[in-house]
Design an enzyme around this catalytic site. Structure first.
Site, PDB file in Angstrom:
ATOM      1  N   GLY A 104      52.010  41.173  52.326  1.00  0.00           N
ATOM      2  CA  GLY A 104      51.550  42.019  53.431  1.00  0.00           C
ATOM      3  C   GLY A 104      52.286  41.661  54.721  1.00  0.00           C
ATOM      4  O   GLY A 104      52.702  42.536  55.498  1.00  0.00           O
ATOM      5  N   THR A 126      51.396  31.457  50.462  1.00  0.00           N
ATOM      6  CA  THR A 126      50.237  32.037  49.774  1.00  0.00           C
ATOM      7  C   THR A 126      49.930  31.174  48.561  1.00  0.00           C
ATOM      8  O   THR A 126      50.857  30.743  47.863  1.00  0.00           O
ATOM      9  CB  THR A 126      50.488  33.495  49.321  1.00  0.00           C
ATOM     10  OG1 THR A 126      49.480  33.839  48.342  1.00  0.00           O
ATOM     11  CG2 THR A 126      51.849  33.713  48.690  1.00  0.00           C
ATOM     12  N   ASP A 128      48.792  32.179  45.887  1.00  0.00           N
ATOM     13  CA  ASP A 128      48.917  32.964  44.652  1.00  0.00           C
ATOM     14  C   ASP A 128      50.247  32.781  43.900  1.00  0.00           C
ATOM     15  O   ASP A 128      50.337  33.108  42.726  1.00  0.00           O
ATOM     16  CB  ASP A 128      48.760  34.468  44.956  1.00  0.00           C
ATOM     17  CG  ASP A 128      47.333  34.827  45.318  1.00  0.00           C
ATOM     18  OD1 ASP A 128      46.464  33.954  45.205  1.00  0.00           O
ATOM     19  OD2 ASP A 128      47.085  35.988  45.701  1.00  0.00           O
ATOM     20  N   ARG A 172      44.541  37.504  43.099  1.00  0.00           N
ATOM     21  CA  ARG A 172      44.143  38.914  43.142  1.00  0.00           C
ATOM     22  C   ARG A 172      44.932  39.744  42.135  1.00  0.00           C
ATOM     23  O   ARG A 172      44.371  40.509  41.369  1.00  0.00           O
ATOM     24  CB  ARG A 172      44.395  39.428  44.564  1.00  0.00           C
ATOM     25  CG  ARG A 172      43.629  40.640  44.921  1.00  0.00           C
ATOM     26  CD  ARG A 172      43.845  41.004  46.371  1.00  0.00           C
ATOM     27  NE  ARG A 172      44.954  40.255  47.003  1.00  0.00           N
ATOM     28  CZ  ARG A 172      45.007  39.944  48.266  1.00  0.00           C
ATOM     29  NH1 ARG A 172      44.037  40.273  49.064  1.00  0.00           N
ATOM     30  NH2 ARG A 172      46.042  39.295  48.778  1.00  0.00           N
ATOM     31  N   LYS A 214      33.888  22.850  17.436  1.00  0.00           N
ATOM     32  CA  LYS A 214      34.109  22.652  18.869  1.00  0.00           C
ATOM     33  C   LYS A 214      32.820  23.032  19.586  1.00  0.00           C
ATOM     34  O   LYS A 214      32.382  24.179  19.482  1.00  0.00           O
ATOM     35  CB  LYS A 214      35.263  23.565  19.311  1.00  0.00           C
ATOM     36  CG  LYS A 214      35.932  23.112  20.573  1.00  0.00           C
ATOM     37  CD  LYS A 214      37.155  23.953  20.848  1.00  0.00           C
ATOM     38  CE  LYS A 214      38.408  23.149  20.645  1.00  0.00           C
ATOM     39  NZ  LYS A 214      39.498  23.460  21.514  1.00  0.00           N
TER      40      LYS A 214
HETATM   41  O1  F6P Z   1      46.239  36.051  48.583  1.00  0.00           O
HETATM   42  C1  F6P Z   1      45.546  34.872  48.588  1.00  0.00           C
HETATM   43  C2  F6P Z   1      44.105  35.084  48.207  1.00  0.00           C
HETATM   44  O2  F6P Z   1      43.469  33.831  48.251  1.00  0.00           O
HETATM   45  C3  F6P Z   1      43.868  35.790  46.877  1.00  0.00           C
HETATM   46  O3  F6P Z   1      43.987  34.931  45.771  1.00  0.00           O
HETATM   47  C4  F6P Z   1      42.473  36.321  47.086  1.00  0.00           C
HETATM   48  O4  F6P Z   1      42.227  37.435  46.275  1.00  0.00           O
HETATM   49  C5  F6P Z   1      42.480  36.720  48.526  1.00  0.00           C
HETATM   50  O5  F6P Z   1      43.461  35.930  49.165  1.00  0.00           O
HETATM   51  C6  F6P Z   1      41.160  36.559  49.234  1.00  0.00           C
HETATM   52  O6  F6P Z   1      41.308  36.979  50.536  1.00  0.00           O
HETATM   53  P1  F6P Z   1      40.178  36.829  51.661  1.00  0.00           P
HETATM   54  O7  F6P Z   1      40.153  35.392  52.084  1.00  0.00           O
HETATM   55  O8  F6P Z   1      40.638  37.728  52.742  1.00  0.00           O
HETATM   56  O9  F6P Z   1      38.875  37.232  51.033  1.00  0.00           O
END
Ligand code: F6P
Length: 324
Positions: A104, A126, A128, A172, A214
């Site tokens: 973004g 990030t 992610d 996400r 298990k």
């Molecule tokens: O992009 C990073 C992240 O932590 C994603 O894994 C998650 O979906 C999102 O941001 C959550 O964003 P916010 O803190 O705005 O709820």
């Protein structure tokens, strides 16, 4: 270039402070004035811009979050918002930007550069790890270790009570955290958005484990998983099996975003911060600094935004083999 500014935008990530520090100290080293912008594009629009010095970034390399604060700005997505931001940068004589963030952030930077010609170089921040153009993003390693610590603790309870735990991690649109923490935590199954895992396959994997005596299992689910979040998946499974199995769901959520950055993230963030700054000073624009095979590289924003960063499906295969 005589005066630049740095900002963080989007979700915070451990190591962003180490990155800011590298940008600021790199600028001081190269004799360039450096400004900080608070709250990303929102602060740019509001003119929340202040001069920084070497001292402004003392004692932050070990701190999580971002001292510059972060935001996701809707106003910057409008031409009026970007006009205001440009005016504020002009007022402060800012000639170039270092943007620390994710997709973004870089989409905004690219549009802004195309409209107003303010050169920007990005640093990938990030948890992610979903950005094309770098092997790892700032914050990912810490987030994986945080998730892993939680999985280890939950495994104690899973094992003591013979339970199946569904643990939801962040991501996400991406399964990187799920895969790495799942492998490290010895999960029986990892579910990610990139690869469809039908519920029937989850049931089958669990049943195979039960048939081998298990008694407890861990399923790591990325939040963006197609079948739904961990709670939804657990409900679907309960409705499909006759066995009386004790199941629990834990969502790790924002615990993964905070905390002191790992050694790896501090070093990565320092390299990327300095790399972004030096790229900007050398005339780069509309690119993201990244590290691929331990080399600093610059990738056009257009590619980091557009191109997918595929997960290594061989790692998912490994999860299956190692959980036998
Ligand atoms: O992009 C990073 C992240 O932590 C994603 O894994 C998650 O979906 C999102 O941001 C959550 O964003 P916010 O803190 O705005 O709820």
């Amino acid at each position: 270039m005589k005066r630049i500014a740095v900002f963080t935008s989007g979700g915070d990530a451990p190591g962003m402070n180490a990155c800011i520090r590298a940008v600021v100290r790199g600028a001081v080293y190269h004799g360039v004035e450096v400004y900080g912008i608070r709250r990303g594009y929102s602060g740019m629009i509001a003119g929340d811009i202040f001069q920084m010095s070497s001292h402004s970034v003392s004692n932050i390399v070990q701190r999580g979050g971002t001292i510059l604060k972060s935001a996701r700005s809707k106003e910057f997505m409008t031409p009026e918002g970007r006009r205001k931001a440009y005016d504020k940068l002009q007022e402060h004589g800012i000639e170039g930007l270092v943007a620390i963030g994710g997709n973004g952030t870089f989409t905004g930077a690219m549009t802004f550069n195309n409209e107003y010609g303010i050169p920007t170089v990005g640093a990938p921040g990030t948890i992610d790890n979903d950005l094309y153009g770098t092997d790892y993003t700032i914050g990912f390693d810490t987030a994986v270790n945080t998730a892993l610590d939680a999985i280890d603790r939950i495994r104690d309870t899973a094992s003591s009570h013979d339970r199946v735990f569904f643990i939801e991690v962040m991501g996400r649109d991406s399964g990187y955290i799920a895969i790495q923490s799942g492998i490290g935590g010895g999960a029986e199954l990892v579910m990610v958005p990139e690869v469809l895992t039908p519920i029937t396959e989850v049931v089958e994997t669990l049943r195979q484990g039960w048939s081998r005596s298990k008694a407890s299992s861990i399923v790591v689910v990325a939040e963006g998983e197609e079948e739904g979040g961990a709670a939804e998946i657990a409900d679907k499974i309960k409705s499909q099996i006759a066995e009386d199995i004790d199941m629990r769901v834990t969502t790790l959520g924002h615990t993964q975003r905070g905390g002191s950055p790992s050694a790896y993230d501090r070093i990565l963030a320092s390299r990327l911060g300095l790399g972004a700054l030096e790229g900007l000073l050398a005339g780069q624009k509309n690119v993201m600094a990244g590290i691929i095979n331990n080399e600093l590289v610059y990738t056009p924003f257009e590619d980091t935004i557009r191109l997918p960063k595929p997960i290594n499906e061989d790692l998912l295969r490994m999860v299956k083999i190692l959980s036998i």
